[in-house]
Design a protein around this motif. Structure first.
Motif, PDB file in Angstrom:
ATOM      1  N   GLY A  16       0.851  -1.246   0.080  1.00 43.63           N
ATOM      2  CA  GLY A  16      -0.005  -0.165  -0.029  1.00 43.63           C
ATOM      3  C   GLY A  16       0.814   1.211  -0.042  1.00 43.63           C
ATOM      4  O   GLY A  16       0.724   2.141  -0.674  1.00 43.63           O
ATOM      5  N   ALA A  17       1.886   1.319   0.843  1.00 43.07           N
ATOM      6  CA  ALA A  17       2.760   2.393   0.802  1.00 43.07           C
ATOM      7  C   ALA A  17       3.490   2.638  -0.447  1.00 43.07           C
ATOM      8  O   ALA A  17       3.695   3.554  -1.113  1.00 43.07           O
ATOM      9  N   ALA A  18       3.789   1.551  -1.304  1.00 43.94           N
ATOM     10  CA  ALA A  18       4.692   1.659  -2.326  1.00 43.94           C
ATOM     11  C   ALA A  18       3.626   2.074  -3.468  1.00 43.94           C
ATOM     12  O   ALA A  18       3.918   2.727  -4.533  1.00 43.94           O
ATOM     13  N   GLY A  19       2.347   1.465  -3.652  1.00 42.10           N
ATOM     14  CA  GLY A  19       1.374   1.922  -4.341  1.00 42.10           C
ATOM     15  C   GLY A  19       1.031   3.703  -4.228  1.00 42.10           C
ATOM     16  O   GLY A  19       0.912   4.467  -5.214  1.00 42.10           O
ATOM     17  N   ALA A  20       1.319   4.027  -3.014  1.00 42.74           N
ATOM     18  CA  ALA A  20       0.992   5.594  -2.838  1.00 42.74           C
ATOM     19  C   ALA A  20       2.112   6.445  -3.390  1.00 42.74           C
ATOM     20  O   ALA A  20       1.984   7.519  -3.930  1.00 42.74           O
ATOM     21  N   GLN A  21       3.356   5.808  -3.211  1.00 40.19           N
ATOM     22  CA  GLN A  21       4.578   6.466  -3.805  1.00 40.19           C
ATOM     23  C   GLN A  21       4.899   6.362  -5.158  1.00 40.19           C
ATOM     24  O   GLN A  21       5.279   7.406  -5.866  1.00 40.19           O
ATOM     25  N   ALA A  22       3.897   5.572  -5.962  1.00 46.50           N
ATOM     26  CA  ALA A  22       4.018   5.283  -7.375  1.00 46.50           C
ATOM     27  C   ALA A  22       3.397   6.132  -8.146  1.00 46.50           C
ATOM     28  O   ALA A  22       3.126   6.134  -9.371  1.00 46.50           O
ATOM     29  N   LYS A  23       2.227   6.986  -7.358  1.00 47.35           N
ATOM     30  CA  LYS A  23       1.307   7.826  -8.148  1.00 47.35           C
ATOM     31  C   LYS A  23       1.930   8.785  -9.018  1.00 47.35           C
ATOM     32  O   LYS A  23       2.911   9.471  -8.456  1.00 47.35           O
ATOM     33  N   LYS A  24       1.603   8.780 -10.299  1.00 43.68           N
ATOM     34  CA  LYS A  24       2.503   9.625 -11.486  1.00 43.68           C
ATOM     35  C   LYS A  24       1.711  11.074 -11.249  1.00 43.68           C
ATOM     36  O   LYS A  24       0.661  10.992 -11.217  1.00 43.68           O
ATOM     37  N   LYS A  25       2.454  11.895 -11.421  1.00 44.37           N
ATOM     38  CA  LYS A  25       1.856  13.217 -11.863  1.00 44.37           C
ATOM     39  C   LYS A  25       1.545  13.504 -13.177  1.00 44.37           C
ATOM     40  O   LYS A  25       2.236  13.135 -13.937  1.00 44.37           O
ATOM     41  N   ARG A  26       0.517  13.969 -13.510  1.00 45.18           N
ATOM     42  CA  ARG A  26       0.125  14.261 -14.972  1.00 45.18           C
ATOM     43  C   ARG A  26       1.001  15.627 -15.407  1.00 45.18           C
ATOM     44  O   ARG A  26       1.005  16.545 -14.950  1.00 45.18           O
ATOM     45  N   VAL A  27       1.223  15.374 -16.789  1.00 43.35           N
ATOM     46  CA  VAL A  27       2.177  16.681 -17.532  1.00 43.35           C
ATOM     47  C   VAL A  27       0.908  17.675 -17.918  1.00 43.35           C
ATOM     48  O   VAL A  27       1.448  18.910 -17.556  1.00 43.35           O
ATOM     49  N   THR A  28      -0.009  17.208 -18.226  1.00 38.82           N
ATOM     50  CA  THR A  28      -0.988  18.030 -18.647  1.00 38.82           C
ATOM     51  C   THR A  28      -1.963  18.500 -17.746  1.00 38.82           C
ATOM     52  O   THR A  28      -3.315  17.974 -17.685  1.00 38.82           O
ATOM     53  N   ASP A  29      -1.954  18.935 -16.589  1.00 37.61           N
ATOM     54  CA  ASP A  29      -2.710  19.417 -15.584  1.00 37.61           C
ATOM     55  C   ASP A  29      -3.348  20.797 -15.854  1.00 37.61           C
ATOM     56  O   ASP A  29      -3.133  21.477 -16.993  1.00 37.61           O
ATOM     57  N   LYS A  30      -4.048  21.066 -14.607  1.00 36.41           N
ATOM     58  CA  LYS A  30      -4.705  22.536 -14.848  1.00 36.41           C
ATOM     59  C   LYS A  30      -3.654  23.547 -15.178  1.00 36.41           C
ATOM     60  O   LYS A  30      -3.909  24.379 -15.915  1.00 36.41           O
ATOM     61  N   LYS A  31      -2.785  23.614 -14.546  1.00 35.39           N
ATOM     62  CA  LYS A  31      -1.630  24.752 -14.642  1.00 35.39           C
ATOM     63  C   LYS A  31      -0.913  24.645 -16.039  1.00 35.39           C
ATOM     64  O   LYS A  31      -0.936  25.820 -16.620  1.00 35.39           O
TER      65      LYS A  31
END
Length: 142
Positions: A16-31
């Motif tokens: 569960g901890a590894a899954g939380a760390q592996a969360k990828k950020k999106r390149v095309t976000d709101k910013k």
């Protein structure tokens, strides 16, 4: 049996901890899309302000005459500047993609420079456009 339950519990928690760390950020976000939209808007403002200035001021000329010509048409300006803006947005995408890996914010330099240049040009065009007056300025309010 207790050891087996403790081992399973540890595996579940670590997964569960590894899954939380592996969360990828999106390149095309709101910013990213906000920055891209402001780049398109400032490009359009630059084009429209150039058209406004050249229509009101017979002696006014386009500063980027090597790119557009001295008195470019609206069509020519859109067909020239919008692909350049699209290429800048694509470049911004790749820089942001690399920034997410390195945890930096270098991608914001592209929209800042673009918006400053085209926004500044639009302000300049609106400020310097003088109205076309009849002979000797009769009937011209300034």
């Amino acid at each position: 049996m207790k050891k087996l339950l403790v081992l399973i519990l540890m595996l579940v928690l670590s997964a569960g901890a590894a899954g939380a760390q592996a969360k990828k950020k999106r390149v095309t976000d709101k910013k990213f899309w906000l920055a891209a939209a402001t780049m398109v808007v400032t490009s359009m403002l630059d084009i429209e302000s150039t058209q406004y200035a050249t229509k009101r001021c017979p002696e006014c000329r386009e500063m980027n005459s090597w790119l557009f010509g001295k008195r470019p048409t609206r069509k020519r300006m859109y067909l020239t500047l919008m692909p350049i803006t699209a290429a800048e947005i694509l470049g911004m995408y790749y820089v942001r993609k690399d920034d997410l890996k390195q945890n930096t914010k270098a991608w914001v330099v592209i929209p800042i420079i673009h918006n400053a240049a085209h926004g500044g040009a639009a302000i300049w065009n609106y400020k310097t456009a003088k109205p076309v007056c009849p002979a000797q300025g009769a009937g011209c309010s300034q």
